[in-house]
Scaffold this motif. Structure first.
Motif, PDB file in Angstrom:
ATOM      1  N   TRP A  11      33.282 -30.575  -9.602  1.00  0.00           N
ATOM      2  CA  TRP A  11      31.769 -30.383 -10.214  1.00  0.00           C
ATOM      3  C   TRP A  11      30.839 -31.107  -9.512  1.00  0.00           C
ATOM      4  N   MET A  12      31.098 -32.220  -9.210  1.00  0.00           N
ATOM      5  CA  MET A  12      30.219 -33.105  -8.327  1.00  0.00           C
ATOM      6  C   MET A  12      29.705 -32.288  -7.141  1.00  0.00           C
ATOM      7  N   GLY A  13      30.634 -31.889  -6.336  1.00  0.00           N
ATOM      8  CA  GLY A  13      30.217 -31.235  -5.256  1.00  0.00           C
ATOM      9  C   GLY A  13      29.429 -29.780  -5.632  1.00  0.00           C
ATOM     10  N   VAL A  79      16.957 -29.128 -11.247  1.00  0.00           N
ATOM     11  CA  VAL A  79      17.167 -30.002 -10.093  1.00  0.00           C
ATOM     12  C   VAL A  79      17.585 -31.556 -10.757  1.00  0.00           C
ATOM     13  N   ALA A  80      16.753 -31.948 -11.763  1.00  0.00           N
ATOM     14  CA  ALA A  80      17.230 -33.190 -12.254  1.00  0.00           C
ATOM     15  C   ALA A  80      18.521 -33.102 -13.033  1.00  0.00           C
ATOM     16  N   GLY A  81      18.475 -32.045 -13.849  1.00  0.00           N
ATOM     17  CA  GLY A  81      19.786 -31.880 -14.469  1.00  0.00           C
ATOM     18  C   GLY A  81      21.183 -31.834 -13.605  1.00  0.00           C
ATOM     19  N   ALA A  82      20.916 -31.182 -12.618  1.00  0.00           N
ATOM     20  CA  ALA A  82      22.045 -31.195 -11.692  1.00  0.00           C
ATOM     21  C   ALA A  82      22.562 -32.758 -11.094  1.00  0.00           C
ATOM     22  N   LEU A  83      21.429 -33.560 -10.903  1.00  0.00           N
ATOM     23  CA  LEU A  83      21.667 -34.696 -10.234  1.00  0.00           C
ATOM     24  C   LEU A  83      22.264 -35.540 -11.381  1.00  0.00           C
ATOM     25  N   ILE A  84      21.696 -35.440 -12.556  1.00  0.00           N
ATOM     26  CA  ILE A  84      22.300 -36.131 -13.455  1.00  0.00           C
ATOM     27  C   ILE A  84      23.812 -35.838 -13.797  1.00  0.00           C
ATOM     28  N   ALA A  85      24.074 -34.579 -13.592  1.00  0.00           N
ATOM     29  CA  ALA A  85      25.371 -34.269 -13.983  1.00  0.00           C
ATOM     30  C   ALA A  85      26.397 -34.520 -12.809  1.00  0.00           C
ATOM     31  N   ALA A  86      25.705 -34.686 -11.685  1.00  0.00           N
ATOM     32  CA  ALA A  86      26.565 -35.182 -10.282  1.00  0.00           C
ATOM     33  C   ALA A  86      26.943 -36.671 -10.308  1.00  0.00           C
ATOM     34  N   ARG A  87      26.061 -37.300 -11.098  1.00  0.00           N
ATOM     35  CA  ARG A  87      26.196 -38.654 -11.328  1.00  0.00           C
ATOM     36  C   ARG A  87      27.243 -38.912 -12.381  1.00  0.00           C
ATOM     37  N   ASP A  88      27.214 -38.330 -13.416  1.00  0.00           N
ATOM     38  CA  ASP A  88      28.181 -38.406 -14.560  1.00  0.00           C
ATOM     39  C   ASP A  88      29.418 -38.210 -14.037  1.00  0.00           C
ATOM     40  N   ASN A  89      29.532 -37.070 -13.252  1.00  0.00           N
ATOM     41  CA  ASN A  89      31.196 -36.968 -12.585  1.00  0.00           C
ATOM     42  C   ASN A  89      31.423 -37.850 -11.681  1.00  0.00           C
ATOM     43  N   ALA A  90      30.613 -38.477 -10.925  1.00  0.00           N
ATOM     44  CA  ALA A  90      30.996 -39.483 -10.013  1.00  0.00           C
ATOM     45  C   ALA A  90      31.338 -40.884 -10.787  1.00  0.00           C
ATOM     46  N   ARG A  91      30.524 -41.228 -12.113  1.00  0.00           N
ATOM     47  CA  ARG A  91      31.118 -42.345 -12.566  1.00  0.00           C
ATOM     48  C   ARG A  91      32.367 -42.067 -13.248  1.00  0.00           C
ATOM     49  N   GLY A  92      33.113 -41.036 -13.500  1.00  0.00           N
ATOM     50  CA  GLY A  92      34.222 -40.880 -13.887  1.00  0.00           C
ATOM     51  C   GLY A  92      35.518 -40.928 -13.077  1.00  0.00           C
ATOM     52  N   VAL A  93      34.993 -40.939 -11.669  1.00  0.00           N
ATOM     53  CA  VAL A  93      36.039 -40.989 -10.578  1.00  0.00           C
ATOM     54  C   VAL A  93      35.641 -42.140  -9.643  1.00  0.00           C
ATOM     55  N   ARG A  94      35.258 -43.207 -10.143  1.00  0.00           N
ATOM     56  CA  ARG A  94      34.616 -44.214  -9.246  1.00  0.00           C
ATOM     57  C   ARG A  94      35.648 -44.940  -8.443  1.00  0.00           C
ATOM     58  N   ASP A  95      36.940 -44.950  -8.832  1.00  0.00           N
ATOM     59  CA  ASP A  95      38.190 -45.497  -7.958  1.00  0.00           C
ATOM     60  C   ASP A  95      38.557 -44.419  -6.927  1.00  0.00           C
TER      61      ASP A  95
END
Length: 316
Positions: A11-13, A79-95
């Motif tokens: 989903w980040m992609g 546009v803004a909502g998709a960037l927020i969602a991408a960041r939220d997904n990245a935050r969950g897989v920071r490792d």
């Protein structure tokens, strides 16, 4: 790889690609529409929005329409909502993601607060989004190991790219008067097109380039091919870790492979004659591939956040 990590990468992609492509499309049409004629041309843009499945809940007022598509952080398709969602997904897989990728998305998220309220207007904001998305994708490809996580991200990114491009093509073939230059420019392909084909751009040449070109990285053929290759790598790596015999990790690859082969060996005249069927088949293949990826690799999946999944059904 854990299912939740694979799903977050996928989903980040998709969300990064959605933000980038939506920004390109909106910015292109804002730039090409003559100054002062927005209200007269609003029907063209409205049909474009509807063909992309983004019309539900968007206002009729042109200024409010753009604000909803660009700045509304509550809409994952904006546009803004998709960037927020991408960041939220990245935050969950920071490792899993490199620190540089996380920092890029996090800085972009912080920048949304000030950029969305800037008086500079949507054009400046959309150009900034395109630059930040390009930076994120560049860091992902150059800093991240091309392991299972990267392949899940690439599948999501490639399916989203193909889906957005097919929807854009649909809007250009439904009698809206959409200029072919706008279509090619919205995919980021105007300069590559001119380099290989010159400035004489017509319906057939634009369709062949956006759908079939093997060198242009944002063509539908290249996107489908990239998704197929990543799915093959995931299948070979045994990414379906649940061991459930009912799961078929190769089903999505077969779906994509069939339509990719159909594109690869289709001539320009055939493409133009059978365009409605081709676009309908492509959209259904992307949707079915998403469902197959979800069933094969994830415990549960969200539906693609398009308001209208059957846009091309009316063309059939």
């Amino acid at each position: 790889m854990l299912s939740r990590i694979a799903e977050a990468m996928y989903w980040m992609g998709r969300h990064i690609e959605r933000a980038d492509t939506t920004a390109r499309i909106v910015d292109t049409y804002l730039h090409l529409l003559p100054s002062g004629t927005w209200k007269q041309e609003n029907q063209i843009v409205r049909e474009l929005v509807e063909s992309m499945g983004l019309a539900e809940g968007t206002p009729d007022d042109p200024d409010l329409l753009i604000r909803a598509l660009v700045f509304d952080g509550e809409r994952a398709s904006s546009v803004a909502g998709a960037l927020i969602a991408a960041r939220d997904n990245a935050r969950g897989v920071r490792d899993v993601v490199p620190m540089e990728v996380w920092e890029c998305l996090n800085v972009t998220w912080h920048g949304l607060r000030t950029r969305s309220t800037s008086a500079a207007g949507p054009h400046t904001f959309l150009r900034w989004v395109a630059e930040r998305s390009a930076m994120a994708n560049g860091l992902i490809d150059q800093m991240m190991s091309h392991d299972e996580g990267w392949h899940f991200l690439n599948v999501g990114r490639s399916l989203e790219r193909a889906d957005m491009t097919v929807r854009l093509l649909a809007s250009a073939t439904q009698g809206t008067g959409t200029p072919w230059r706008a279509l090619v420019t919205a995919t980021g392909g105007f300069e590559p097109f001119v380099r290989y084909h010159g400035e004489n751009m017509g319906r057939r040449s634009a369709l062949e380039f956006v759908l079939l070109d093997r060198r242009f990285p944002r063509s539908v053929f290249r996107a489908m091919n990239a998704a197929e290759l990543s799915l093959a790598e995931l299948e070979a790596a045994g990414a379906n870790s649940y061991g459930d015999p009912r799961r078929d990790p190769s089903s999505a690859r077969r779906l994509i492979g069939r339509v990719r082969t159909g594109l690869e060996y289709r001539s320009g005249p055939e493409l133009e004659d059978e365009l409605t069927t081709v676009l309908t088949t492509l959209q259904r293949a992307v949707e079915n591939a998403h469902v197959a990826v979800t069933k094969s690799f994830f415990r549960q999946g969200d539906a693609v956040t398009w308001a209208n999944q059957s846009t091309l059904g009316a063309l059939a």
